[in-house]
Design a protein around this motif. Structure first.
Motif, PDB file in Angstrom:
ATOM      1  N   SER A   1       0.842  -1.195   0.000  1.00  0.00           N
ATOM      2  CA  SER A   1       0.000   0.000   0.000  1.00  0.00           C
ATOM      3  C   SER A   1       0.881   1.250   0.000  1.00  0.00           C
ATOM      4  O   SER A   1       2.064   1.191   0.352  1.00  0.00           O
ATOM      5  CB  SER A   1      -0.904   0.012   1.231  1.00  0.00           C
ATOM      6  OG  SER A   1      -0.125   0.213   2.394  1.00  0.00           O
ATOM      7  N   GLU A   2       0.281   2.385  -0.363  1.00  0.00           N
ATOM      8  CA  GLU A   2       1.026   3.658  -0.332  1.00  0.00           C
ATOM      9  C   GLU A   2       1.535   3.943   1.075  1.00  0.00           C
ATOM     10  O   GLU A   2       2.641   4.440   1.242  1.00  0.00           O
ATOM     11  CB  GLU A   2       0.122   4.811  -0.784  1.00  0.00           C
ATOM     12  CG  GLU A   2       0.027   4.953  -2.275  1.00  0.00           C
ATOM     13  CD  GLU A   2      -0.746   6.186  -2.682  1.00  0.00           C
ATOM     14  OE1 GLU A   2      -0.295   7.302  -2.351  1.00  0.00           O
ATOM     15  OE2 GLU A   2      -1.788   6.024  -3.330  1.00  0.00           O
ATOM     16  N   GLU A   3       0.736   3.639   2.084  1.00  0.00           N
ATOM     17  CA  GLU A   3       1.099   3.928   3.472  1.00  0.00           C
ATOM     18  C   GLU A   3       2.313   3.139   3.938  1.00  0.00           C
ATOM     19  O   GLU A   3       3.109   3.611   4.740  1.00  0.00           O
ATOM     20  CB  GLU A   3      -0.080   3.647   4.425  1.00  0.00           C
ATOM     21  CG  GLU A   3      -1.285   4.522   4.211  1.00  0.00           C
ATOM     22  CD  GLU A   3      -2.164   4.050   3.045  1.00  0.00           C
ATOM     23  OE1 GLU A   3      -2.182   2.837   2.739  1.00  0.00           O
ATOM     24  OE2 GLU A   3      -2.809   4.898   2.424  1.00  0.00           O
ATOM     25  N   LEU A   4       2.458   1.911   3.463  1.00  0.00           N
ATOM     26  CA  LEU A   4       3.544   1.039   3.923  1.00  0.00           C
ATOM     27  C   LEU A   4       4.747   1.014   2.980  1.00  0.00           C
ATOM     28  O   LEU A   4       5.769   0.424   3.307  1.00  0.00           O
ATOM     29  CB  LEU A   4       3.023  -0.390   4.111  1.00  0.00           C
ATOM     30  CG  LEU A   4       1.975  -0.560   5.204  1.00  0.00           C
ATOM     31  CD1 LEU A   4       1.406  -1.967   5.182  1.00  0.00           C
ATOM     32  CD2 LEU A   4       2.562  -0.233   6.572  1.00  0.00           C
ATOM     33  N   ALA A   5       4.638   1.655   1.836  1.00  0.00           N
ATOM     34  CA  ALA A   5       5.704   1.601   0.834  1.00  0.00           C
ATOM     35  C   ALA A   5       6.949   2.349   1.303  1.00  0.00           C
ATOM     36  O   ALA A   5       6.857   3.399   1.931  1.00  0.00           O
ATOM     37  CB  ALA A   5       5.219   2.187  -0.482  1.00  0.00           C
TER      38      ALA A   5
ATOM     39  N   ASP B   1      10.440   4.503   0.488  1.00  0.00           N
ATOM     40  CA  ASP B   1      10.827   5.475  -0.535  1.00  0.00           C
ATOM     41  C   ASP B   1      11.646   4.754  -1.595  1.00  0.00           C
ATOM     42  O   ASP B   1      12.550   3.982  -1.270  1.00  0.00           O
ATOM     43  CB  ASP B   1      11.671   6.603   0.077  1.00  0.00           C
ATOM     44  CG  ASP B   1      10.828   7.566   0.905  1.00  0.00           C
ATOM     45  OD1 ASP B   1       9.604   7.613   0.687  1.00  0.00           O
ATOM     46  OD2 ASP B   1      11.399   8.256   1.761  1.00  0.00           O
ATOM     47  N   SER B   2      11.311   4.987  -2.846  1.00  0.00           N
ATOM     48  CA  SER B   2      11.987   4.288  -3.923  1.00  0.00           C
ATOM     49  C   SER B   2      11.789   5.046  -5.224  1.00  0.00           C
ATOM     50  O   SER B   2      10.786   5.724  -5.413  1.00  0.00           O
ATOM     51  CB  SER B   2      11.406   2.877  -4.066  1.00  0.00           C
ATOM     52  OG  SER B   2      11.860   2.257  -5.234  1.00  0.00           O
ATOM     53  N   GLU B   3      12.739   4.906  -6.131  1.00  0.00           N
ATOM     54  CA  GLU B   3      12.617   5.473  -7.472  1.00  0.00           C
ATOM     55  C   GLU B   3      12.025   4.452  -8.442  1.00  0.00           C
ATOM     56  O   GLU B   3      11.909   4.715  -9.625  1.00  0.00           O
ATOM     57  CB  GLU B   3      13.986   5.923  -7.978  1.00  0.00           C
ATOM     58  CG  GLU B   3      14.569   7.058  -7.169  1.00  0.00           C
ATOM     59  CD  GLU B   3      15.941   7.475  -7.660  1.00  0.00           C
ATOM     60  OE1 GLU B   3      16.403   6.951  -8.691  1.00  0.00           O
ATOM     61  OE2 GLU B   3      16.541   8.338  -7.012  1.00  0.00           O
TER      62      GLU B   3
ATOM     63  N   ASN C   1       6.745  -1.878  -6.005  1.00  0.00           N
ATOM     64  CA  ASN C   1       8.082  -1.331  -5.779  1.00  0.00           C
ATOM     65  C   ASN C   1       9.105  -2.343  -6.303  1.00  0.00           C
ATOM     66  O   ASN C   1       9.208  -3.450  -5.784  1.00  0.00           O
ATOM     67  CB  ASN C   1       8.298  -1.070  -4.286  1.00  0.00           C
ATOM     68  CG  ASN C   1       9.624  -0.413  -3.998  1.00  0.00           C
ATOM     69  OD1 ASN C   1      10.515  -0.363  -4.837  1.00  0.00           O
ATOM     70  ND2 ASN C   1       9.770   0.098  -2.791  1.00  0.00           N
ATOM     71  N   ALA C   2       9.861  -1.955  -7.322  1.00  0.00           N
ATOM     72  CA  ALA C   2      10.845  -2.860  -7.943  1.00  0.00           C
ATOM     73  C   ALA C   2      12.279  -2.507  -7.558  1.00  0.00           C
ATOM     74  O   ALA C   2      13.212  -2.895  -8.241  1.00  0.00           O
ATOM     75  CB  ALA C   2      10.679  -2.832  -9.456  1.00  0.00           C
ATOM     76  N   GLN C   3      12.459  -1.799  -6.454  1.00  0.00           N
ATOM     77  CA  GLN C   3      13.824  -1.428  -6.062  1.00  0.00           C
ATOM     78  C   GLN C   3      14.657  -2.643  -5.672  1.00  0.00           C
ATOM     79  O   GLN C   3      15.785  -2.784  -6.119  1.00  0.00           O
ATOM     80  CB  GLN C   3      13.812  -0.428  -4.917  1.00  0.00           C
ATOM     81  CG  GLN C   3      15.219   0.004  -4.540  1.00  0.00           C
ATOM     82  CD  GLN C   3      15.236   1.239  -3.674  1.00  0.00           C
ATOM     83  OE1 GLN C   3      14.268   1.975  -3.604  1.00  0.00           O
ATOM     84  NE2 GLN C   3      16.351   1.468  -3.016  1.00  0.00           N
TER      85      GLN C   3
END
Length: 193
Positions: A110-114, A116-118, A130-132
């Protein structure tokens, strides 16, 4: 447990840090980059803390292997490209308008648990991939800003026909992409400006 590939790549000070990804093995893939290790996954990893994801995720999800339509390569240093010396995704064959190339895979949360990533893309409202640290070849698609070229691929939501799982596909835009051409996308307004 999600199947992934079993071969380890070490880039070290290699002149072409991405070329080694060409012959991925069969069960586990780990690519070491200066920015950290990336585990290549065959399907999305779903955050178990998010109950709402059950509507999007299908437990019978079909794994994907390495995509033969694309290849990860290093963008030569000294070229007028914002990612010079880093990786990009290139067509391994001619790709045609509207064609589904591959899915953008990674860790779904979720957005809340994500974190920070590019390397984040939206799968559904409030749900991100998120594919970091976990992902596939699609994570190497660069933004078109600063390349003197226009985007030639786009993200498009889709539903896996056999399982009903929601996926984020990468599709060719209006013109064909020649073999050897870099796949470029727009990361959105304000990126790279």
């Amino acid at each position: 447990s999600v199947p992934s590939w079993q071969h380890t790549f070490s880039t070290g000070m290699s002149k072409n840090i991405c070329k080694e990804a060409k012959g991925w093995g069969e069960s586990k893939r780990l690519l070491e980059l200066p920015s950290g290790a990336i585990e290549f996954v065959a399907q999305n990893l779903w955050d178990p803390r998010i109950a709402d994801l059950k509507a999007l995720h299908c437990p019978k999800s079909r794994p994907q292997g390495p995509c033969n339509k694309v290849r990860v390569e290093t963008i030569p240093v000294g070229t007028e490209h914002p990612a010079a010396g880093q990786c990009g995704l290139f067509a391994a064959q001619t790709l045609y308008p509207g064609e589904h190339i591959l899915d953008y895979l990674g860790y779904v949360t979720s957005e809340e648990l994500a974190d920070d990533s590019e390397y984040v893309a939206q799968l559904a409202p409030g749900i991100l991939i998120n594919a970091q640290r976990y992902g596939n070849e699609a994570r190497f698609i660069n933004d078109f800003h600063g390349t003197k070229r226009m985007p030639n691929v786009r993200f498009q939501g889709r539903v896996e026909q056999q399982t009903g799982e929601r996926r984020l596909g990468v599709h060719v835009m209006k013109r064909k992409i020649a073999k050897g051409e870099e796949l470029l996308i727009t990361y959105g307004w304000g990126y790279g400006l």
